[in-house]
Write a protein that holds these residues in place. Structure first.
Motif, mmCIF file in Angstrom:
data_model
loop_
_atom_site.group_PDB
_atom_site.id
_atom_site.type_symbol
_atom_site.label_atom_id
_atom_site.label_comp_id
_atom_site.label_asym_id
_atom_site.label_seq_id
_atom_site.Cartn_x
_atom_site.Cartn_y
_atom_site.Cartn_z
ATOM 1 N N GLY B 246 0.837 -1.196 0.000
ATOM 2 C CA GLY B 246 0.000 0.000 0.000
ATOM 3 C C GLY B 246 0.872 1.245 0.000
ATOM 4 O O GLY B 246 2.087 1.159 -0.175
ATOM 5 N N PRO B 247 0.264 2.411 0.177
ATOM 6 C CA PRO B 247 1.049 3.648 0.202
ATOM 7 C C PRO B 247 1.943 3.697 1.445
ATOM 8 O O PRO B 247 1.537 3.216 2.507
ATOM 9 N N PRO B 248 3.135 4.243 1.322
ATOM 10 C CA PRO B 248 4.044 4.286 2.464
ATOM 11 C C PRO B 248 3.608 5.309 3.518
ATOM 12 O O PRO B 248 2.959 6.304 3.186
ATOM 13 N N ALA B 249 3.938 5.033 4.748
ATOM 14 C CA ALA B 249 3.649 5.965 5.821
ATOM 15 C C ALA B 249 4.783 6.978 5.882
ATOM 16 O O ALA B 249 5.838 6.703 6.437
ATOM 17 N N GLU B 250 4.541 8.118 5.236
ATOM 18 C CA GLU B 250 5.634 9.085 5.072
ATOM 19 C C GLU B 250 6.132 9.649 6.391
ATOM 20 O O GLU B 250 7.328 9.936 6.535
ATOM 21 N N GLU B 251 5.204 9.817 7.345
ATOM 22 C CA GLU B 251 5.603 10.380 8.643
ATOM 23 C C GLU B 251 6.664 9.521 9.304
ATOM 24 O O GLU B 251 7.651 10.009 9.844
ATOM 25 N N ARG B 252 6.453 8.202 9.201
ATOM 26 C CA ARG B 252 7.384 7.268 9.823
ATOM 27 C C ARG B 252 8.747 7.294 9.102
ATOM 28 O O ARG B 252 9.795 7.240 9.725
#
Lengths: 272, 320
Positions: B246-252
């Motif tokens: 899925g889409p990456p968790a950019e915050e992480r």
């Protein structure tokens, strides 16, 4: 020596194969060459309808003069066929760096650079020259003595050697200058002086020119000596001409060698 | 070198007065290549690589300095020396243009005084190895660049040189032709124990053929060592590529503190090589990962970075 001869023959064979590949071009070059030469001959025939001799008491009457022209044709055919194409190509080789490939080969660079391309269509004029010589000799008042027949090929070789040396020196200039596209033009201007008997260079302008073209750039000895040997009565003076031709040829060969080697040492190659 | 200013007036005045400047194509280059080595010379355009090969093959004479190849001073151009090496330049044609290569080979045989049986044996071996037998009788002008280069190599190797200088032999070739030349060169070099110095801009050539790499910039050696060492010495990180569901968790990703790039379902991270083992489990824990790869920085990238650095700023100990 045998190796150089076999390389020479190998190059000659390859050039002949190439010329035969483009046979229409080959035939056209032969025709152009013979056509140009025929126009010159027609011009000389025209001249002899007005006069019986070139100059006064020079001995260059119609038949001897045509033997002179024939000798010039033979010498020029040899030079144009065996040396000039390589020299012309050298300009491009220096400019584009193609000379690099020659310098890495285990062979005398001067030999390979001055004798790797031949133009056999230029020999057409030489064959016409031989025919013209036979025609002229059969009609001359005196037959050449046996010594003249011996010295004729030798002095022809001297003439070729002088012209070859000039080509090599012009080629050396190409290496030093990086570009020398007027090589052929300059060659033509120089050799133009060799196309007429030395006797026409007389008077206040002619004499210095004759001295220059005999002792400085010995271009006048190229055709004049063999032509004199075969087409003029053989006299003691002829030996002097022959000696001059031999010395000039030897000196020119040595000088051209020195200049060519010096130019090669300065070669910088072209960027790739 | 003549500095030619722009414009017509400058060209006219250049007929009478010219300004020139001295360009040091090579300076302080100190290099020893052992017998049987396959060395790559890398460097940006104008670095001095080709000049170096021209010096070693005796085409040009240096203003000062010394060089010995096979015990000979190259620019003395002795026949004995010139019989023992060959030079192939990818951008120059040394075969007769209007004639089949077979004719050039015949001339080569005469120039190098090759014994007929030996000549035929070597020629057949080389043309079969490159699969170019059917091209031998075709005029060179009708050949493709790749075919021509193969025949150039055959011509260069006919006299079985001990040293081979290759100047960008794969320039302009397609991948198939490049691969074919790689296999050929690797085999011939290994069999003959030939010393080869190669200049190229293609890292694939280097990776396929050379163990030792010399990087030249501004006429000086910037690096001389193994290919692997370049990677170790000049990069501190590795490339980690995650293929996500899925889409990456950019915050992480931001919190991890490493440079990253998102390309569709892929995330590419540059991670310090000493921290890979610690960081990777943490990255994988928070994402739904289909695939993961950890790779060195591409050689092209490292070398490009090296080229950008000044010769004088070479890292300590990088020169031999």
């Amino acid at each position: 020596m045998g190796r150089y001869l076999s390389i020479f023959l190998c190059c000659a064979r390859a050039c002949l194969v190439r010329d035969m590949t483009f046979r229409a071009n080959f035939l056209l070059e032969c025709l152009t060459s013979v056509g140009w030469m025929s126009m010159n001959l027609a011009f000389y025939l025209l001249v002899f309808t007005f006069t019986s001799e070139i100059g006064r008491n020079t001995g260059w009457t119609r038949e001897p003069f045509f033997a002179f022209v024939a000798t010039g044709l033979i010498i020029n055919a040899i030079v144009q066929a065996f040396f000039m194409p390589s020299a012309e190509e050298l300009t491009e080789m220096v400019r584009t760096g193609g000379l690099d490939g020659v310098l890495v080969q285990p062979l005398d660079a001067q030999f390979l650079l001055s004798m790797h391309r031949f133009d056999f269509s230029s020999l057409a004029n030489g064959f016409v020259g031989i025919g013209l010589l036979v025609w002229a000799l059969l009609r001359m008042e005196h037959a050449p003595p046996p010594i003249a027949w011996l010295l004729y090929p030798l002095t022809i070789l001297c003439g070729v050697a002088i012209l070859y040396s000039l080509i090599v020196m012009l080629a050396a200039a190409t290496i030093l200058m990086g570009r020398n596209q007027s090589l052929y033009d300059f060659w033509f201007y120089l050799t133009n002086f060799s196309r007429y008997p030395a006797e026409i260079y007389a008077g206040p302008w002619g004499s210095p020119l004759r001295a220059l073209c005999t002792f400085v750039i010995p271009i006048l000895l190229v055709v004049n000596v063999p032509a004199r040997v075969i087409a003029q009565p053989f006299a003691g003076q002829t030996w002097g001409w022959v000696a001059a031709a031999i010395v000039a040829a030897g000196g020119a060969l040595v000088l051209s060698r020195v200049i060519f080697q010096a130019a090669l040492a300065k070669y910088r190659s072209a960027s790739s | 070198m003549y500095d030619k200013p722009e414009g017509l007036f400058s060209s006219i005045s250049g007929l009478f007065h010219r300004t020139s400047r001295v360009v040091e194509a090579l300076k302080g280059v100190d290099l020893t290549v052992e017998k049987g080595e396959f060395v790559a010379l890398l460097g940006p355009n104008g670095a001095g690589k080709t000049t170096f090969l021209k010096l070693l093959s005796g085409i040009i004479t240096p203003t000062r300095g010394e060089a010995r190849v096979l015990g000979a001073v190259p620019w003395q151009r002795t026949d004995d020396f010139r019989r023992r090496f060959a030079l192939v330049m990818g951008q120059r044609n040394q075969l007769w243009w209007d004639l089949p290569a077979a004719e050039s080979f015949r001339l080569h045989k005469e120039i190098y005084r090759l014994e007929p049986a030996r000549f035929e044996r070597t020629r057949d071996e080389l043309v079969d190895l490159l699969g170019v037998r059917k091209l031998l009788l075709q005029p060179v002008r009708d050949l493709s660049l790749g075919e021509r280069m193969k025949l150039e190599l055959v011509a260069a190797l006919l006299h079985e040189p001990e040293v081979l200088f290759l100047d960008e032999p794969t320039i302009g070739l397609d991948v198939v032709a490049q691969h074919s030349l790689h296999r050929f060169l690797a085999k011939v070099q290994a069999e003959r124990q030939m010393t080869v110095v190669l200049t190229t801009h293609y890292m694939k050539d280097v990776a396929a053929l050379c163990k030792r790499v010399v990087v030249i910039t501004h006429g000086s050696i910037l690096y001389d060592g193994s290919l692997e060492q370049i990677v170790d010495r000049f990069t501190s990180h590795k490339i980690v590529t995650l293929d996500l569901d899925g889409p990456p968790a950019e915050e992480r990703l931001k919190r991890l503190g490493f440079p990253y790039e998102i390309r569709g379902p892929q995330v590419i991270l540059r991670i310090d090589r000493t921290r890979i083992a610690d960081v990777l489990p943490e990255i994988l824990r928070g994402e739904s990962v289909r695939d993961v790869s950890v790779e060195d920085v591409p050689l092209e990238e490292i070398v490009a970075e090296l080229f950008r650095s000044e010769a004088g700023q070479a890292p300590a100990g990088s020169q031999r």
